[in-house]
Design an enzyme around this catalytic site. Structure first.
Site, PDB file in Angstrom:
ATOM      1  N   ASP A 187       0.850  -1.185   0.000  1.00 46.35           N
ATOM      2  CA  ASP A 187       0.000   0.000   0.000  1.00 46.35           C
ATOM      3  C   ASP A 187       0.891   1.242   0.000  1.00 46.35           C
ATOM      4  O   ASP A 187       1.855   1.335   0.771  1.00 46.35           O
ATOM      5  CB  ASP A 187      -0.900   0.003   1.250  1.00 46.35           C
ATOM      6  CG  ASP A 187      -1.889   1.144   1.230  1.00 46.35           C
ATOM      7  OD1 ASP A 187      -2.981   0.961   0.678  1.00 46.35           O
ATOM      8  OD2 ASP A 187      -1.550   2.230   1.759  1.00 46.35           O
ATOM      9  N   ILE A 188       0.585   2.205  -0.892  1.00 52.72           N
ATOM     10  CA  ILE A 188       1.360   3.445  -0.952  1.00 52.72           C
ATOM     11  C   ILE A 188       0.970   4.326   0.234  1.00 52.72           C
ATOM     12  O   ILE A 188      -0.213   4.630   0.442  1.00 52.72           O
ATOM     13  CB  ILE A 188       1.102   4.191  -2.282  1.00 52.72           C
ATOM     14  CG1 ILE A 188       1.508   3.307  -3.474  1.00 52.72           C
ATOM     15  CG2 ILE A 188       1.869   5.511  -2.319  1.00 52.72           C
ATOM     16  CD1 ILE A 188       1.179   3.911  -4.823  1.00 52.72           C
ATOM     17  N   ASN A 195      -2.388  12.775  -4.135  1.00 54.53           N
ATOM     18  CA  ASN A 195      -3.439  13.208  -5.065  1.00 54.53           C
ATOM     19  C   ASN A 195      -3.891  14.630  -4.764  1.00 54.53           C
ATOM     20  O   ASN A 195      -4.101  15.438  -5.677  1.00 54.53           O
ATOM     21  CB  ASN A 195      -4.639  12.268  -5.000  1.00 54.53           C
ATOM     22  CG  ASN A 195      -4.451  11.016  -5.852  1.00 54.53           C
ATOM     23  OD1 ASN A 195      -3.697  11.028  -6.814  1.00 54.53           O
ATOM     24  ND2 ASN A 195      -5.132   9.941  -5.483  1.00 54.53           N
ATOM     25  N   ASP A 217      -1.510   9.055 -10.669  1.00 61.41           N
ATOM     26  CA  ASP A 217      -1.465   7.950 -11.637  1.00 61.41           C
ATOM     27  C   ASP A 217      -0.024   7.625 -12.030  1.00 61.41           C
ATOM     28  O   ASP A 217       0.341   6.462 -12.221  1.00 61.41           O
ATOM     29  CB  ASP A 217      -2.266   8.307 -12.884  1.00 61.41           C
ATOM     30  CG  ASP A 217      -3.767   8.298 -12.633  1.00 61.41           C
ATOM     31  OD1 ASP A 217      -4.183   7.800 -11.569  1.00 61.41           O
ATOM     32  OD2 ASP A 217      -4.516   8.802 -13.498  1.00 61.41           O
ATOM     33  N   GLU A 265      -4.645   2.278  -4.349  1.00 66.10           N
ATOM     34  CA  GLU A 265      -3.187   2.333  -4.216  1.00 66.10           C
ATOM     35  C   GLU A 265      -2.615   1.048  -3.640  1.00 66.10           C
ATOM     36  O   GLU A 265      -1.452   1.006  -3.226  1.00 66.10           O
ATOM     37  CB  GLU A 265      -2.781   3.535  -3.343  1.00 66.10           C
ATOM     38  CG  GLU A 265      -3.160   3.433  -1.884  1.00 66.10           C
ATOM     39  CD  GLU A 265      -4.568   3.966  -1.577  1.00 66.10           C
ATOM     40  OE1 GLU A 265      -4.801   4.334  -0.430  1.00 66.10           O
ATOM     41  OE2 GLU A 265      -5.411   4.002  -2.495  1.00 66.10           O
TER      42      GLU A 265
END
Length: 328
Positions: free
Chosen positions: A205-206, A213, A222, A248
């Site tokens: 997971d980011i 964003n 993206d 993500e």
């Protein structure tokens, strides 16, 4: 003069000079050709009453043969009547020296029935050739249709394969999507349970992706997702599966990977992400690992990897946690 018997014989009689000039002709042949009097033809060249093909045949075959062999047997020639009708004859001829002059005596037998038969055969032949031509054209057309069908089938198979690939692929990263991941995970669990071999699942997971964003925009977000997808592809071993799990979150299926191997791969990925320069601030990821144990299902293995991932999040992010090491 021709005697009465020869003049009205049931077959035609023709006497030619060596130059092909008609010397005499009997009444039977005159009648067959539609002439009334000998003097209509006497002194004229035989070509006068021959069709064009027979003129050539006379020059190329009859004349040389009779000079060489002094006789001709059963030669087929077609004469033209006074009204220009074609009349076929079977000719026999003999070459003689009569009173110091070379003459060629010819007996001609009309072959009307044979001619009609040959014409019928010719008509049948033409009809057969026409049918065969149509058949060849139909076969060629069918072959063309077959090739077109094969081409369309190939195109359809390629389109179907492409559609299947698209249906199993995440459009942004080019990795497998969640549905495909579930299928691969189920088949791998069944296979490695049967083999009693190691199988590890990594969930990634980011960290703080919403802030990326919000601060940089979704296009930059993206770009970060695509960058992580590239790293995962580059770190894949043969047989490994990488997928975008959702948003993500990403996942890796690692066949034949025990805890040690899985952690080395996870750590290598974490460091590469940390060192990437996608935006003007470091991007990090948190990773959770679960290894397949007896009785595991897709759901139970994912659940343990997910809990390990949240343990990494809760302990400060940018780290790797194995399911055996986290505390509930």
């Amino acid at each position: 003069m021709i005697d009465e018997q020869l003049n009205y014989a049931p077959c035609g009689y023709l006497s030619l000079s060596d130059e092909g000039i008609i010397r005499t002709i009997n009444q039977t042949l005159l009648s067959l050709l539609g002439f009334d009097d000998l003097y209509e033809l006497k002194g004229k060249h035989v070509n006068t009453i021959l069709t064009v093909p027979s003129k050539s045949f006379y020059q190329l075959y009859f004349f040389p043969i009779i000079k060489l062999q002094e006789r001709v047997e059963e030669m087929y020639l077609t004469f033209k009547s006074k009204t220009n009708d074609d009349i076929p004859f079977l000719l026999n001829a003999i070459r003689k020296n009569r009173n110091g002059e070379i003459v060629n005596d010819c007996m001609l037998f009309q072959i009307k029935k044979r001619y009609e038969y040959e014409q019928s055969l010719l008509a049948v032949k033409k009809e057969t050739e026409a049918r065969n031509r149509v058949k060849r054209e139909q076969i060629a057309e069918l072959d063309l249709l077959r090739r077109e069908l094969e081409f369309k089938q190939k195109e359809l198979l390629e389109v179907n394969a492409q559609l299947e690939k698209l249906a199993a692929t995440d459009g942004l990263t080019g990795l497998k999507n969640r549905r495909s991941l579930q299928e691969d995970l189920a088949s791998n669990i069944a296979l490695f349970t049967k083999k009693s071999q190691s199988l590890s699942l990594l969930l990634l997971d980011i960290d703080h992706f919403k802030k990326i964003n919000d601060n940089y925009g979704h296009l930059t977000g993206d770009k970060v997702l695509q960058g992580l997808g590239i790293i995962l592809k580059e770190e894949l071993r043969e047989g490994d599966v990488a997928a975008r799990y959702g948003g993500e979150e990403f996942a890796l299926i690692l066949p034949d990977a025990d805890q040690t191997i899985a952690q080395k791969i996870a750590e290598r990925i974490r460091l590469r992400v940390e060192g990437a320069c996608w935006i003007n601030q470091p991007v990090t990821i948190s990773i959770g690992i679960a290894i397949l144990i007896t009785g595991d299902t897709v759901s139970s293995l994912q659940s343990r990897a997910d809990r390990a991932l949240y343990s990494s999040k809760n302990r400060g992010r940018n780290q790797v946690t194995h399911a055996n090491h986290y505390n509930d």
